[in-house]
Motif scaffolding. Sequence first.
Motif, PDB file in Angstrom:
ATOM      1  N   UNK A   1       0.798  -1.219   0.000  1.00  0.00           N
ATOM      2  CA  UNK A   1       0.000   0.000   0.000  1.00  0.00           C
ATOM      3  C   UNK A   1       0.833   1.273   0.000  1.00  0.00           C
ATOM      4  N   UNK A   2       2.140   1.143  -0.192  1.00  0.00           N
ATOM      5  CA  UNK A   2       3.023   2.315  -0.198  1.00  0.00           C
ATOM      6  C   UNK A   2       3.136   2.881  -1.604  1.00  0.00           C
ATOM      7  N   UNK A   3       2.915   4.186  -1.724  1.00  0.00           N
ATOM      8  CA  UNK A   3       3.062   4.867  -3.014  1.00  0.00           C
ATOM      9  C   UNK A   3       4.533   5.100  -3.289  1.00  0.00           C
ATOM     10  N   UNK A   4       4.978   4.748  -4.515  1.00  0.00           N
ATOM     11  CA  UNK A   4       6.387   4.938  -4.854  1.00  0.00           C
ATOM     12  C   UNK A   4       6.588   5.950  -5.975  1.00  0.00           C
ATOM     13  N   UNK A   5       5.608   6.098  -6.847  1.00  0.00           N
ATOM     14  CA  UNK A   5       5.704   7.069  -7.935  1.00  0.00           C
ATOM     15  C   UNK A   5       4.355   7.749  -8.112  1.00  0.00           C
ATOM     16  N   UNK A   6       4.394   9.051  -8.363  1.00  0.00           N
ATOM     17  CA  UNK A   6       3.180   9.795  -8.683  1.00  0.00           C
ATOM     18  C   UNK A   6       3.427  10.556  -9.974  1.00  0.00           C
ATOM     19  N   UNK A   7       2.511  10.423 -10.913  1.00  0.00           N
ATOM     20  CA  UNK A   7       2.538  11.198 -12.154  1.00  0.00           C
ATOM     21  C   UNK A   7       1.348  12.147 -12.094  1.00  0.00           C
ATOM     22  N   UNK A   8       1.638  13.437 -12.160  1.00  0.00           N
ATOM     23  CA  UNK A   8       0.603  14.466 -12.034  1.00  0.00           C
ATOM     24  C   UNK A   8       0.360  15.098 -13.401  1.00  0.00           C
ATOM     25  N   UNK A   9      -0.918  15.275 -13.758  1.00  0.00           N
ATOM     26  CA  UNK A   9      -1.220  15.997 -14.999  1.00  0.00           C
ATOM     27  C   UNK A   9      -0.767  17.444 -14.814  1.00  0.00           C
ATOM     28  N   UNK A  10      -0.206  18.026 -15.836  1.00  0.00           N
ATOM     29  CA  UNK A  10       0.400  19.349 -15.712  1.00  0.00           C
ATOM     30  C   UNK A  10      -0.656  20.432 -15.559  1.00  0.00           C
ATOM     31  N   UNK A  11      -0.625  21.125 -14.433  1.00  0.00           N
ATOM     32  CA  UNK A  11      -1.559  22.222 -14.178  1.00  0.00           C
ATOM     33  C   UNK A  11      -1.018  23.548 -14.697  1.00  0.00           C
ATOM     34  N   UNK A  12       0.274  23.568 -15.008  1.00  0.00           N
ATOM     35  CA  UNK A  12       0.916  24.831 -15.361  1.00  0.00           C
ATOM     36  C   UNK A  12       1.507  25.523 -14.141  1.00  0.00           C
ATOM     37  N   UNK A  13       1.426  24.879 -12.994  1.00  0.00           N
ATOM     38  CA  UNK A  13       1.950  25.445 -11.748  1.00  0.00           C
ATOM     39  C   UNK A  13       2.764  24.371 -11.031  1.00  0.00           C
ATOM     40  N   UNK A  14       4.066  24.523 -11.027  1.00  0.00           N
ATOM     41  CA  UNK A  14       4.950  23.528 -10.421  1.00  0.00           C
ATOM     42  C   UNK A  14       4.641  23.308  -8.950  1.00  0.00           C
ATOM     43  N   UNK A  15       4.362  24.383  -8.214  1.00  0.00           N
ATOM     44  CA  UNK A  15       4.085  24.248  -6.777  1.00  0.00           C
ATOM     45  C   UNK A  15       2.821  23.424  -6.535  1.00  0.00           C
ATOM     46  N   UNK A  16       1.803  23.616  -7.361  1.00  0.00           N
ATOM     47  CA  UNK A  16       0.562  22.848  -7.217  1.00  0.00           C
ATOM     48  C   UNK A  16       0.788  21.385  -7.596  1.00  0.00           C
ATOM     49  N   UNK A  17       1.509  21.146  -8.689  1.00  0.00           N
ATOM     50  CA  UNK A  17       1.831  19.775  -9.087  1.00  0.00           C
ATOM     51  C   UNK A  17       2.554  19.043  -7.959  1.00  0.00           C
ATOM     52  N   UNK A  18       3.525  19.719  -7.355  1.00  0.00           N
ATOM     53  CA  UNK A  18       4.302  19.137  -6.268  1.00  0.00           C
ATOM     54  C   UNK A  18       3.415  18.854  -5.065  1.00  0.00           C
TER      55      UNK A  18
END
Length: 199
Positions: free
Chosen positions: A148-165
């Motif tokens: 149940x441990x998350x190892x990778x997250x792929x985020x759709x690009x919002x155009x805001x690095x801080x929000x993606x992070x």
Amino acid sequence: MFAVGTALVLALAPASLQTADRAESARNNPGKVVCRKSVQTGSILKQRILCRTQGSWNGSGVERRIEDDYSYENALQVDQPAPDQSISIGTAVWEKLPALNLRGRLPYTQLVLAVDELLKKGECKLAGQTEKSFDIEVRFAVRVAPGGRATQVVVSDTGCTALNTMVGLTIFARSKRGDIEPEATSARWFAGAMNFTLR
């Protein structure tokens, strides 16, 4: 601030998948959590944020149930990811991935305040979104190990690095808290979305 990796493509997604239909259905979803700034009339207290399901805002006070109220959730401890965890920006055919099963509740008040601050400081400039009113949905995919441990997250690009992070770190924090249902056999990819709405 943690550096977010460059594009990772899980599966090619035509731009037409990001349609107005999806945005419209999200707006009309009675289970979607919506936050509002509130100051009690005649009060000298500062504003606070109340978060409830959209259906709860639309009903009378008598119809509101405690499970529809997200205003008093415990804050999530968000830390830097472990060395074997990574956040990337990318795309996927989100609908083809199985939905991520989560336990517990997302602390919407904490996260909406963080997004509000990003917009207020000008760290994020997103079309049609202001610190006074925003409605942002961020899709993501997460690779979950058998425990149940998350190892990778792929985020759709919002155009805001801080929000993606923030989205990636929130997934890792929920994983650490035990919110992700464990997988029995091998690591698998799952899809999910986070919405940040202030009206």
